[in-house]
Motif scaffolding. Structure first.
Motif, PDB file in Angstrom:
ATOM      1  N   PHE A  45       0.841  -1.207   0.000  1.00 17.49           N
ATOM      2  CA  PHE A  45       0.000   0.000   0.000  1.00 17.49           C
ATOM      3  C   PHE A  45       0.874   1.253   0.000  1.00 17.49           C
ATOM      4  N   SER A  46       1.914   1.241   0.822  1.00 20.58           N
ATOM      5  CA  SER A  46       2.838   2.390   0.859  1.00 20.58           C
ATOM      6  C   SER A  46       3.534   2.567  -0.482  1.00 20.58           C
ATOM      7  N   LEU A  47       3.900   1.473  -1.108  1.00 19.71           N
ATOM      8  CA  LEU A  47       4.511   1.541  -2.429  1.00 19.71           C
ATOM      9  C   LEU A  47       3.546   2.161  -3.435  1.00 19.71           C
ATOM     10  N   SER A  48       2.281   1.771  -3.352  1.00 18.68           N
ATOM     11  CA  SER A  48       1.275   2.254  -4.300  1.00 18.68           C
ATOM     12  C   SER A  48       1.011   3.741  -4.153  1.00 18.68           C
ATOM     13  N   LEU A  52       4.904   5.049  -6.202  1.00 18.64           N
ATOM     14  CA  LEU A  52       4.188   4.920  -7.470  1.00 18.64           C
ATOM     15  C   LEU A  52       2.959   5.817  -7.542  1.00 18.64           C
ATOM     16  N   GLY A  53       2.847   6.777  -6.635  1.00 21.18           N
ATOM     17  CA  GLY A  53       1.664   7.629  -6.580  1.00 21.18           C
ATOM     18  C   GLY A  53       1.412   8.431  -7.830  1.00 21.18           C
ATOM     19  N   GLY A  54       2.436   8.796  -8.546  1.00 27.98           N
ATOM     20  CA  GLY A  54       2.277   9.607  -9.745  1.00 27.98           C
ATOM     21  C   GLY A  54       2.157   8.799 -11.024  1.00 27.98           C
ATOM     22  N   GLN A  55       2.184   7.479 -10.904  1.00 29.73           N
ATOM     23  CA  GLN A  55       2.135   6.616 -12.090  1.00 29.73           C
ATOM     24  C   GLN A  55       0.681   6.371 -12.516  1.00 29.73           C
ATOM     25  N   THR A  56       0.542   5.704 -13.644  1.00 27.44           N
ATOM     26  CA  THR A  56      -0.794   5.362 -14.132  1.00 27.44           C
ATOM     27  C   THR A  56      -1.416   4.289 -13.244  1.00 27.44           C
ATOM     28  N   GLY A  62      -0.736  -2.719 -10.306  1.00 27.43           N
ATOM     29  CA  GLY A  62      -0.113  -3.956 -10.759  1.00 27.43           C
ATOM     30  C   GLY A  62       1.212  -4.276 -10.104  1.00 27.43           C
ATOM     31  N   VAL A  63       2.078  -3.289 -10.002  1.00 25.10           N
ATOM     32  CA  VAL A  63       3.405  -3.541  -9.418  1.00 25.10           C
ATOM     33  C   VAL A  63       3.297  -3.953  -7.940  1.00 25.10           C
ATOM     34  N   PRO A  64       2.568  -3.194  -7.097  1.00 27.87           N
ATOM     35  CA  PRO A  64       2.435  -3.643  -5.704  1.00 27.87           C
ATOM     36  C   PRO A  64       1.744  -4.996  -5.577  1.00 27.87           C
TER      37      PRO A  64
END
Length: 144
Positions: A45-48, A52-56, A62-64
């Motif tokens: 969740f922290s990663l997302s 990765l907050g500014g990503q699509t 998908g990545v997390p």
């Protein structure tokens, strides 16, 4: 066993599908896995929302999700490594020997702890007042 030997024995274990002694130590193994999975979920969740907050949206989800699934699989396999599983099995057998206190004893112990903490807090408050008075008396600290 050296760290190189431990890593070498871990790699094949990650690709096994069977459970080691499946009927023994189930509860402790499940709780251990769930604890690891919860830490992984918070990390994903922290990663997302963080890195990765500014990503699509597909990347942010998908990545997390892929990382979480991979790490959960590793955690599932780790609790089934024979050495670690034997440790968890022995932990569960020791937990079965524990005599858990009854409700009355828990309530009494809770009251003792709360009263002790209140007295300790009052004592420390008194000590603080005495030191404050002493330091202001010798003009070491000026309290307003």
């Amino acid at each position: 066993m050296s760290s190189k030997g431990a890593a070498a024995s871990l790699i094949p274990e990650l690709f096994r599908f069977g459970l080691y002694k499946p009927t023994q130590g189930r509860m402790v193994r499940q709780v251990t896995f769930l604890a690891i999975a919860m830490v992984v979920a918070f990390g994903c969740f922290s990663l997302s929302v963080g890195l990765l907050g500014g990503q699509t949206q597909p990347i942010r989800v998908g990545v997390p999700l892929a990382v979480g699934l991979a790490v959960c699989w590793v955690a599932f396999r780790v609790v089934n490594i024979p050495q670690f599983a034997d440790f968890l099995i022995s932990v569960e057998s020791e937990l079965e020997k524990v005599v858990w206190p009854g409700r009355k004893q828990v309530m009494q112990s809770t009251v003792v702890v709360i009263v002790t903490m209140l007295f300790l807090g009052l004592f420390l408050f008194g000590v603080d007042l005495v030191w404050r008075w002493f330091f202001s008396l010798i003009n070491f600290i000026d309290y307003e």
